[in-house]
Design a protein around this motif. Structure first.
Motif, mmCIF file in Angstrom:
data_model
loop_
_atom_site.group_PDB
_atom_site.id
_atom_site.type_symbol
_atom_site.label_atom_id
_atom_site.label_comp_id
_atom_site.label_asym_id
_atom_site.label_seq_id
_atom_site.Cartn_x
_atom_site.Cartn_y
_atom_site.Cartn_z
ATOM 1 N N UNK A 275 0.806 -1.212 0.000
ATOM 2 C CA UNK A 275 0.000 0.000 0.000
ATOM 3 C C UNK A 275 0.842 1.265 0.000
ATOM 4 N N UNK A 276 1.960 1.245 0.711
ATOM 5 C CA UNK A 276 2.761 2.456 0.910
ATOM 6 C C UNK A 276 3.916 2.575 -0.075
ATOM 7 N N UNK A 277 3.866 1.864 -1.202
ATOM 8 C CA UNK A 277 5.026 1.846 -2.093
ATOM 9 C C UNK A 277 5.398 3.235 -2.592
ATOM 10 N N UNK A 278 4.406 4.090 -2.881
ATOM 11 C CA UNK A 278 4.714 5.416 -3.436
ATOM 12 C C UNK A 278 5.424 6.285 -2.411
ATOM 13 N N UNK A 279 4.891 6.316 -1.178
ATOM 14 C CA UNK A 279 5.520 7.105 -0.125
ATOM 15 C C UNK A 279 6.908 6.568 0.193
ATOM 16 N N UNK A 280 7.028 5.254 0.236
ATOM 17 C CA UNK A 280 8.316 4.621 0.506
ATOM 18 C C UNK A 280 9.326 5.003 -0.571
ATOM 19 N N UNK A 281 8.904 4.969 -1.831
ATOM 20 C CA UNK A 281 9.795 5.332 -2.937
ATOM 21 C C UNK A 281 10.252 6.774 -2.815
ATOM 22 N N UNK A 282 9.341 7.649 -2.445
ATOM 23 C CA UNK A 282 9.694 9.061 -2.294
ATOM 24 C C UNK A 282 10.751 9.248 -1.215
ATOM 25 N N UNK A 283 10.586 8.558 -0.093
ATOM 26 C CA UNK A 283 11.561 8.665 1.004
ATOM 27 C C UNK A 283 12.921 8.106 0.577
ATOM 28 N N UNK A 284 12.897 7.006 -0.157
ATOM 29 C CA UNK A 284 14.154 6.371 -0.571
ATOM 30 C C UNK A 284 14.923 7.263 -1.549
ATOM 31 N N UNK A 285 14.220 7.847 -2.523
ATOM 32 C CA UNK A 285 14.900 8.712 -3.486
ATOM 33 C C UNK A 285 15.390 9.985 -2.801
ATOM 34 N N UNK A 286 14.646 10.493 -1.819
ATOM 35 C CA UNK A 286 15.139 11.625 -1.019
ATOM 36 C C UNK A 286 16.475 11.269 -0.369
ATOM 37 N N UNK A 287 16.566 10.060 0.154
ATOM 38 C CA UNK A 287 17.778 9.609 0.840
ATOM 39 C C UNK A 287 18.934 9.460 -0.147
#
Length: 540
Positions: free
Chosen positions: A373-385
């Motif tokens: 469910x949270x793949x989009x938010x997770x992806x955003x956090x990962x690319x920020x990192x």
């Protein structure tokens, strides 16, 4: 859009990328989409087919995870509920609101008042976007919602909204979106080694195309391992002494014909041990699960065992005693692995579904944990990192832009009836197919009608060939199993697991891809073997 694998492989071998993602499940393709959206030159490789692992073997829900409130994971639940609402806008053809009935019986761990508090929090996290605010029903009033539920000891129920999806199709559409933004991706491209420079920094990833046995190196400035259950394997390519990050737990589901368990709503039910499980209506079928047990074998060998199926059937018999479901009713089964972050929790169900990033000295970054469910938010956090300078990049499209097939226009009921009559496909399954393709479905159906194939003797075969063509030409399906198991629902949601048309589909795919007779026979046999493995528990 067309995803040409040969062309993708040439780009992978000849270019240098900003980011290489290893792993083509929902987490990996989500990161590739987010990175490409920000203008980062992105590559992705997957050792099997896209969504081959966990991302096609989930409970197929987009949900907040009501039960996680009991573990005080409020942040996880809030993020998931917010993302659920976003996905309803991004992929309305693939993410469908579904009412859930959560019955409470005398002696249950969570009394009705506690469930009500949890559902109030659920609605609050959803904000004004929730289409069905929760409600409570007491006593026999619950039976108006689901008359098949066990009546003895029934105290009441909470009725709330979550969403169902096709997990493999969602993964494919997120990948297509990534490719539209410039990402380069290939399936059946396995990482064989990580190459380091003299200082120990990662300088290239060695890859083998498992279809041709050709090998090449991919150069990238950053490398992310989003390998799910295989994360520890890739980490040990980088550092043989790396400690294990994962606790793998197995989740098994079974499918029965919907006329054997004709639910109107999804039901949040409890197993014989009190664990929360689900019974979910899906087209002409109902599926039930999931189990949650520790797993210590090779990830690629995970299977449904007889104990798993017995456990799920026992839960069904407990919650729907009048239906008397047994082994003979099981049409399909699937087993997936949750790549959870290792913890000391004794109960697998108590392990957090959150995620963590683990950087190594070489520069490899590994992700462990996470939810569909949270793949989009997770992806955003990962690319920020990984690329902090792009966090507020100007001129980029919103990350919740609609996916390629997004449409809010359902296929007209008269069209559904006409297709069902013309092909012999049950109406509920026609709807499933139409939803799968979204706005692409209209042109596909029009092309099939004008081709004359519906009058050539086997209209159901023509209907399935329409889907095969789409999979090969636009979705990088390169093996017959890709089509049967992930691009379509033939394996899991047909009475014969797609066996009736397997030979003909293999022949047609072979003609499209230039297979010889030996390769075609091998592809058909591979699919038959997959069905045998799915039912191996029957002979245990």
């Amino acid at each position: 859009m067309i995803m040409q694998r040969d062309q993708m492989l040439r780009h992978l071998a000849n270019e240098t990328f900003d980011l290489l993602v290893i792993g083509g499940g929902i987490t990996g393709v989500g990161v590739a989409r987010e990175a490409a959206r920000r203008g980062i030159r992105t590559a992705l490789v997957e050792m099997q087919d896209f969504a081959w692992g966990t991302s096609s073997r989930s409970t197929k829900l987009i949900h907040g995870g009501l039960r996680y409130l009991r573990n005080f994971e409020f942040g996880l639940v809030r993020e998931s509920v917010v993302e659920r609402q976003r996905l309803l806008r991004m992929a309305p053809h693939l993410v469908h609101p579904l009412p859930f009935v959560f019955p409470v019986y005398t002696g249950d761990p969570d009394p009705l008042w506690m469930l009500k508090i949890g559902l109030m929090m659920y609605d609050w996290f959803s904000g004004k976007g929730t289409q069905i605010p929760h409600r409570m029903a007491r006593g026999k009033a619950v039976m108006q919602w689901e008359p098949l539920l066990k009546q003895e000891g029934l105290v009441g129920a909470g009725i709330y909204q979550d969403c169902a999806t096709d997990d493999a199709r969602l993964t494919i559409e997120v990948l297509q979106s990534a490719v539209q933004w410039g990402a380069v991706a290939a399936n059946y491209a396995v990482v064989t080694a990580l190459r380091h420079d003299r200082s120990g920094k990662l300088e290239a990833v060695e890859v083998e195309d498992t279809l041709t046995r050709q090998r090449f190196a991919i150069r990238a400035n950053r490398v992310l391992s989003a390998c799910g259950p295989w994360a520890d394997t890739v980490r040990r390519m980088d550092d043989p002494s790396a400690p294990s990050l994962l606790r793998l737990t197995k989740g098994v589901h079974i499918t029965v014909p919907r006329d054997r368990l004709p639910l109107t709503n999804a039901v949040t039910m409890r197993g014989t041990d009190g664990r929360i499980m689900f019974a979910i209506p899906s087209g002409a079928f109902t599926y039930l699960g999931t189990t949650d047990t520790d797993y210590a074998g090779r990830p690629e060998d995970v299977r449904a065992d007889r104990d798993d199926v017995e456990y799920i059937l026992a839960a069904a018999q407990k919650n729907f005693p009048g239906q008397k479901l047994d082994f003979a009713d099981v049409v399909s089964a699937w087993a997936g692995l949750r790549p959870l972050v290792r913890s000391q929790a004794a109960n697998p169900s108590a392990v957090s579904r959150g995620y963590e990033l683990f950087p190594s000295a070489s520069g490899l970054v590994t992700i462990a944990g996470g939810k569909l469910t949270a793949f989009r938010a997770m992806a955003s956090h990962i690319v920020d990192y990984l690329f902090p300078a792009t966090k507020r990049a100007q001129g980029t499209a919103p990350s919740d832009n609609p996916l390629p097939g997004a449409t809010t226009e359902p296929v007209a009921q008269e069209t559904v009836k006409a297709i069902s009559k013309a092909t012999g496909e049950p109406e509920a399954e026609v709807v499933r197919v139409a939803q799968r393709y979204g706005r692409r479905f209209g042109p596909m159906w029009t092309e099939l009608q004008t081709s004359g194939a519906l009058s050539d003797g086997d209209p159901l075969m023509a209907w399935r060939l329409m889907q095969l063509k789409q999979a090969v030409e636009h979705e990088m399906a390169v093996r017959l199993e890709d089509v049967v198991a992930r691009r379509t629902s033939l394996l899991l949601f047909t009475q014969d697991n797609g066996q009736r048309h397997l030979e003909a589909l293999g022949q047609a795919m072979g003609q499209m891809l230039g297979w010889d007779a030996t390769r075609t026979a091998a592809e058909v046999e591979r699919c038959r073997q997959r069905v045998q493995e799915m039912f191996a528990w029957k002979n245990a």
